[in-house]
Design an enzyme around this catalytic site. Sequence first.
Site, PDB file in Angstrom:
ATOM      1  N   ASP A 280       0.834  -1.208   0.000  1.00  0.00           N
ATOM      2  CA  ASP A 280       0.000   0.000   0.000  1.00  0.00           C
ATOM      3  C   ASP A 280       0.869   1.259   0.000  1.00  0.00           C
ATOM      4  O   ASP A 280       2.069   1.197   0.309  1.00  0.00           O
ATOM      5  CB  ASP A 280      -0.900  -0.030   1.256  1.00  0.00           C
TER       6      ASP A 280
ATOM      7  N   ASP B 170     -11.090   1.553  -2.955  1.00  0.00           N
ATOM      8  CA  ASP B 170     -11.641   1.252  -1.629  1.00  0.00           C
ATOM      9  C   ASP B 170     -13.160   1.259  -1.656  1.00  0.00           C
ATOM     10  O   ASP B 170     -13.810   0.833  -0.710  1.00  0.00           O
ATOM     11  CB  ASP B 170     -11.146   2.288  -0.602  1.00  0.00           C
TER      12      ASP B 170
HETATM   13  C1  GLA Z   1      -5.819   1.871   2.243  1.00  0.00           C
HETATM   14  C2  GLA Z   1      -6.218   0.706   1.373  1.00  0.00           C
HETATM   15  C3  GLA Z   1      -7.213  -0.158   2.107  1.00  0.00           C
HETATM   16  C4  GLA Z   1      -6.613  -0.645   3.396  1.00  0.00           C
HETATM   17  C5  GLA Z   1      -6.163   0.551   4.234  1.00  0.00           C
HETATM   18  C6  GLA Z   1      -5.399   0.108   5.462  1.00  0.00           C
HETATM   19  O1  GLA Z   1      -6.863   2.746   2.418  1.00  0.00           O
HETATM   20  O2  GLA Z   1      -6.751   1.151   0.176  1.00  0.00           O
HETATM   21  O3  GLA Z   1      -7.598  -1.247   1.316  1.00  0.00           O
HETATM   22  O4  GLA Z   1      -5.541  -1.498   3.128  1.00  0.00           O
HETATM   23  O5  GLA Z   1      -5.321   1.411   3.492  1.00  0.00           O
HETATM   24  O6  GLA Z   1      -4.976   1.176   6.218  1.00  0.00           O
END
Ligand code: GLA
Length: 764
Positions: free
Chosen positions: A479, A549
């Site tokens: 990420d 997300d």
């Molecule tokens: C980001 C990612 C999510 C998750 C969060 C964790 O927002 O897109 O899928 O992994 O971080 O903090």
Amino acid sequence: MANNNMMKKKMVCLAIVFLSMGLVARVSGENELIVLNTENLSLVMEVDDRGVLLHRYFGKRLQDPSPFLSKTLYRTDEYGTRNEAYSTMGGKNFREPALRVTHHDGDLNTELRYARSERMIDHDKNRSELVIHLEDTKHPFRVKLVYRAYRAEDTFTMHAEIENGEEGEVVLGNYYSFYLPVEARGYWLTHFHGIATTEMSVVEARLTPGMKTIQSRKGLRSTHSENPSFLLSLDGPLRENGGEVIAGALAWGGNYRINFDLDEFGTLNISAGINPYASEYRLSPEETFVTPEMVFTYSARGAGDASRNLHDWARKDGLYDPAAIRPVVLNSWEGVYFDFDEKVLREMIDGAAALGIEMFVLDDGWFGNNYPRNSAAAGLGDWQVNKDKLPGGIDALARYAESKGVKFGIWIEPEMVNPRSDLANRHPEWIVKAGGREVPTRRNQWVLDMTNPEVQDFVFDTFDSVLKLSDRISYVKWDANRHIESVGSAWLPPERQSHFWVDYTRGLYKVYERIREKYPDIIIQACSSGGGRVDYGSLKYHQDFWTSDNTDAFSRAFIQYGTNLVYPAIATGAHFSHVPNRHTRRIIPAKFRMDMAMTGRLGFEMKLADLTSDEAAPIKKAIAQYKQVRDIIQFGDLYRIVSPYDESGYYALMYVSKDKKRALFFAFCLDYKGYLSTVNFKLNGLDGDTSYRIRELNNEKPAFWAEGRNIDGDFLMKEGINPNLQNIYQSMVLYLEASQDGSKPEEKGKQQTSTATVIHTEEF
Ligand code: GLA
């Protein structure tokens, strides 16, 4: 006269099928053509009598390009009207230059002339490479243009290698990868915009004179806002199954810029590459700058064909490990966020095993002790297992998953640090900051300076040490949850601060190279607050990406439709999640959510224990069905049937296996269009001479009239079918398989109706 000219001029046209390597000899004063073909496309350049490399043609494959040598352009060169293949600042060029250099003596001009070219063809005879060597007329300053043609995929790539042979440093201002002049009567640009939760929203506009630019200046999360890709429709708005389209995507995860410069002569000059924004790059003597690759294609059959070319290319050379089937994933994030312990995770793994899910991924929250990662406020950078939450460690969990037949994956965000972390205390010099200024946080975090080799080692070691937590880790979600502002590097010297944007991405890619060397088999997902890293530069190291997300199935129709215009379904993480959706609050039936997730790389994003028993059984069955047909989704051809942006209120798409023997049709009702409204979908991509047996998936009680019947591809594509989807959030998935019985259409006609059938056909 023309023939005389032809005699004088020399044509170099090497068919792709010939294994040839060598120089294109050039006698000054003669023109030459340089042709690069794929199965159905040609790219033609000309070296003019002064040695300037001109672009002449990009489109359907030409049988004989030699008339270009005599085809008169009429326009004089007075106003810089010639279409250079790689334009520079200098000479008579007034267009946005692909290359702008300050030479060691302060000279701002560069005039490139053709020196020679070489060709190579790969062993499988599918990829041919053309390298064109250009040299400045005044300085020992050279540019190699590297074109690759992918024969079967009808796709090209291009990049430039810029070499400073001068006695002092030169400064690169513009150093684009790609330059393409296009001539049409009008240009309609389709491109993508959107922030986290609205990624890859599609917008189309007719280009007007002047310059339209799509770009990122965020350094990271560079595909939030816009994406470095486009579809350009010529002479009319973009159509799915017709019309001329040029599509392109830049393989670079840092700041990028794509310019569409419509000049006063009606020529559209496209340049694409690293964004020159605050990025003057100094090249020492003998240093070479290699630009990222641009992938591009053309189709005279609309957006569908252009997308399929890009997908085919991606599954050949654009994605990491393109030939492997992607597993069905359960990711812990939306199910538990930071709030879990071993028991909770074991339950999630149990749930995954019970449904037939193949991979469990432990998301954020598993690390940090002095600064436990119990929220986004602390712990980033401290990649040790949190002893309170997981006293048994990662290996115990991974073994537990294995004992249940589920593989194990884990989340990291190694380029980042929270101010509240051991790492920030230990290495303040590793943080991206403009010295002496406030260092702003986003999501409570700072970015590590990937230009610094020590930081690169740290990021590599982070990956390495996390993988050492258990030899049963087979998936990593990587990420990157912020972008960069207040740029500055304690590592780079003052006169090279403007290298930061480029060297950050290069530093990151160096780390990926090391990781891939050591861990070739680990699946690494690209995530950046959802789809902030969806580009072919990143995908070279990743098997898939986290598309957004936003897991709301209605929103996903738009996000995935946009994404799949350029990027293939095999890499498109699509997860079934809770309702009401955490972002949109929409409550969408489980079937619709499941059907939508099945159009990509299927996964789940929830506590499976929350599924009602009414939901769990069909989902289990749907997962089993997905596994049987996922090769069609992941390796087949995508045919978009109805765009979600269409005012009909539907979204429909198909995947067809390469041999056209199996296909999937998905239809979703997104809007209510009135009582008794019914819609007919004409299928696409099937074999008209084949009869397909139709079976509905993910429905306990199929009631569709075509269920179990054999219907000709010809009928399905010409007349179509009409799933009865009247209400919002109704959806249908059909599986079509070439029938084995070989029955004649008349016999099939009889099978298809319970009453006697008489078909009167007049033969001509
Ligand atoms: C980001 C990612 C999510 C998750 C969060 C964790 O927002 O897109 O899928 O992994 O971080 O903090």
